[in-house]
Design a protein around this motif. Structure first.
Motif, short mmCIF file in Angstrom:
data_model
loop_
_atom_site.label_atom_id
_atom_site.label_comp_id
_atom_site.label_asym_id
_atom_site.label_seq_id
_atom_site.Cartn_x
_atom_site.Cartn_y
_atom_site.Cartn_z
N SER A 116 5.38 0.17 0.51
CA SER A 116 4.45 1.06 -0.20
C SER A 116 3.03 0.90 0.30
N PHE A 117 2.63 -0.34 0.56
CA PHE A 117 1.26 -0.53 1.09
C PHE A 117 1.15 0.02 2.51
N GLN A 118 2.24 -0.10 3.28
CA GLN A 118 2.20 0.49 4.64
C GLN A 118 2.11 2.01 4.57
N ASN A 119 2.84 2.61 3.64
CA ASN A 119 2.77 4.07 3.46
C ASN A 119 1.36 4.51 3.08
N LEU A 120 0.73 3.71 2.21
CA LEU A 120 -0.64 4.03 1.77
C LEU A 120 -1.58 4.03 2.98
N ALA A 121 -1.42 3.03 3.85
CA ALA A 121 -2.29 2.95 5.04
C ALA A 121 -2.03 4.13 5.97
N LYS A 122 -0.77 4.57 6.04
CA LYS A 122 -0.46 5.73 6.90
C LYS A 122 -1.12 6.99 6.35
N LYS A 123 -1.11 7.10 5.01
CA LYS A 123 -1.67 8.30 4.39
C LYS A 123 -3.20 8.31 4.47
#
Ligand code: ADP
Length: 490
Positions: free
Chosen positions: A348-355
């Motif tokens: 989830s934190f990786q997805n946030l960084a991608k977004k």
């Protein structure tokens, strides 16, 4: 006093969390206070490599299951505290972490690996130890990995009552880690079958190392006054609250200090720029260097929120995930995340960084250097733990002029003073405390922090109040000495 300090991890030899920081710093303070203290630790490869001047000390025989182990003695780097390492390739020569493989799966034989750590500590704490010229008065055990030390001492005293032995202190750094194993390990660990009962080692059909420590130790402590009370309640006691309540008056709660040489923004070896409470301007340069390193856009007026943490439910970061987009989009924050743990949090934190590639940097790793850089370069530190026995990061946040947003529990409640009109007026405000643990309160407390951040005078006050706190080990080490004396005089 002669003290044997038994621990599964100690900084800088090996570290997975706060226990290592305590095990590195507290014995060093004890040594400075004139006490004769030695650390006992498993000889993992990194430990054997990093100990200074190590040499063979003795061989211990009649060890459960594996017959014999060698004990090496050397010194801790920097502090010179004597350290004894148990050398056994079978038990400790493994790649990856001290407790499990690279996927985070616990080693199947942890019962034996830490049962033997405990057995060796108990054998070295009796007059018939092969180390005749150094018998401790007190053995200080830390967390479940050492929970069988008091149990073995109890059984050894029962079998040989005339042999003098050390008193034991069991320190609880986190009740959530219990070291529960199937009762099949009783035999391989030479534990008496009759001890497997409620008045003994049994915990809901399992052999619990944590319970063993709590049940058999001569003295008990936890790492903050509030946590010592919380663990006697159902919500925090993990099923052991009744046992803890029975010993309630005996449980000392002593807030951890930390190594203020290692964690000092004026001298930190990992930082290119330095600052202190009188000259705080250097912090802005550290922040810019960090933003550049992490590939985030640089805006002086944008608050950077820092997180350095095990990514687990305990640390409450699911609440941060729930309000992160609001913080980024409506409150124009940036986030620097460092940690590892549960895969769903990591993802989830990786997805946030991608977004939000210009606002969020997610670093899934264990990285000592980056942890110092984030602590110094962030404006606000976020630590909304569901429970927190002591917590060190919020204290590093104080020291680095990075006021923390924390929940009102355990050591967080004991170390952070909420910022409000009164506490700002009397110069005691050091951070932002959520009155309850939920996403709305996290959002509200972070919003208060952001508003204060934009008010330069108030912010500087809160920062310097925190930076001027006395957070080293001197006070707490003295309290440990008093507790040791109390246990010895029992
Ligand atoms: P806990 O022991 O529950 O994990 P604490 O706040 O008491 O939490 O201590 C955590 C320690 O581990 C701190 O020194 C913190 O800086 C460090 N730490 C946690 N995660 C990381 C990481 N990913 N990289 C570097 N240091 C970390």
């Amino acid at each position: 006093m002669r003290i044997l300090f038994v621990t599964p991890e100690a900084f800088p030899l090996i570290k997975t969390g706060g226990l290592a920081d305590v095990s590195g710093a507290l014995p060093a303070s004890m040594k400075r206070l004139g006490h004769d203290i030695r650390i006992l630790i498993p000889g993992y490869p990194t430990v054997l490599k990093k100990i200074i001047n190590s040499s063979f000390l003795c061989t211990l025989y009649n060890i459960p299951s594996i017959e014999a182990v060698n004990i090496l003695i050397g010194e801790m780097p920097d502090t010179g505290v004597p350290v004894m390492a148990i050398q056994s390739d079978l038990l400790y020569d493994r790649p990856s972490g001290p407790y499990g493989d690279e996927n985070g799966k616990d080693w199947d034989d942890n019962a034996i690996r830490f049962g033997i750590l405990s057995f060796v500590a108990a054998r070295l704490s009796r007059e018939d130890s092969p180390m005749k010229d150094w018998i401790p008065d007190l053995v200080h055990c830390n967390d479940w990995q050492t929970g069988l030390v008091p149990a073995y001492l109890h059984f050894m005293r029962h079998d040989h009552p005339k042999i003098k032995q050390a008193k034991s202190l069991f320190s609880i750094h986190n009740m959530a880690f219990q070291g529960c194993h199937t009762p099949q390990w009783l035999g391989p660990l030479n534990l008496p079958a009759k001890s497997f009962q409620i008045e003994g080692l049994e915990y809901y059909g399992q052999l619990s190392f944590l319970k063993a420590g709590i049940f058999y130790a001569d003295g008990l402590s936890t790492v903050s006054p509030t946590y010592s009370k919380e663990i006697q309640k159902k919500e925090y006691g993990f099923g052991l609250q009744e046992l803890l309540t029975k010993r309630g008056n005996e449980i000392h709660g002593i807030l951890n200090g930390f190594d203020t040489k290692e964690w000092n923004p004026a001298t930190d070896k990992y930082l290119e720029y330095h600052y202190n409470d009188k000259k705080i301007a250097g912090k802005a340069k550290v922040k810019n260097a960090l933003l550049a390193k992490l590939g985030l856009t640089i805006h002086a007026k944008t608050p950077l929120l820092g997180v350095i943490s095990r990514l687990t439910y305990q640390k409450g970061l699911d609440m941060l995930l729930e309000c992160a987009e609001t913080l980024i989009e409506h409150h124009h924050c940036q986030l620097a995340i460092l940690g590892s743990g549960e895969k769903s949090f990591e993802q989830s934190f990786q997805n946030l960084a991608k977004k939000f590639p210009e606002q969020v940097s997610t670093n899934i790793e264990y990285n000592e250097e980056l942890s110092h850089k984030i602590m110094a370069g962030s404006d606000i530190f976020i630590m909304p733990s569901r429970f927190e026995p002591c917590g060190l990061n919020q204290m590093y946040g104080l020291r680095y002029g990075t006021p923390p947003v924390v929940s009102n529990t355990g050591g967080l409640a004991d170390s952070i003073v909420d910022s409000n009109e009164v506490t700002i007026g009397n110069d005691t405000a050091t951070g932002f405390v959520m009155p309850e643990i939920n996403t709305y309160q996290l959002l509200a407390a972070t919003r208060r922090a952001i508003n204060s951040f934009h008010d330069e005078t108030t912010w500087k006050k809160i920062q310097t109040n925190g930076m001027r706190q006395n957070l080293d080990w001197s006070n707490s080490a003295q309290r440990y000495v008093e507790m040791y004396e109390e246990i010895l005089n029992k």
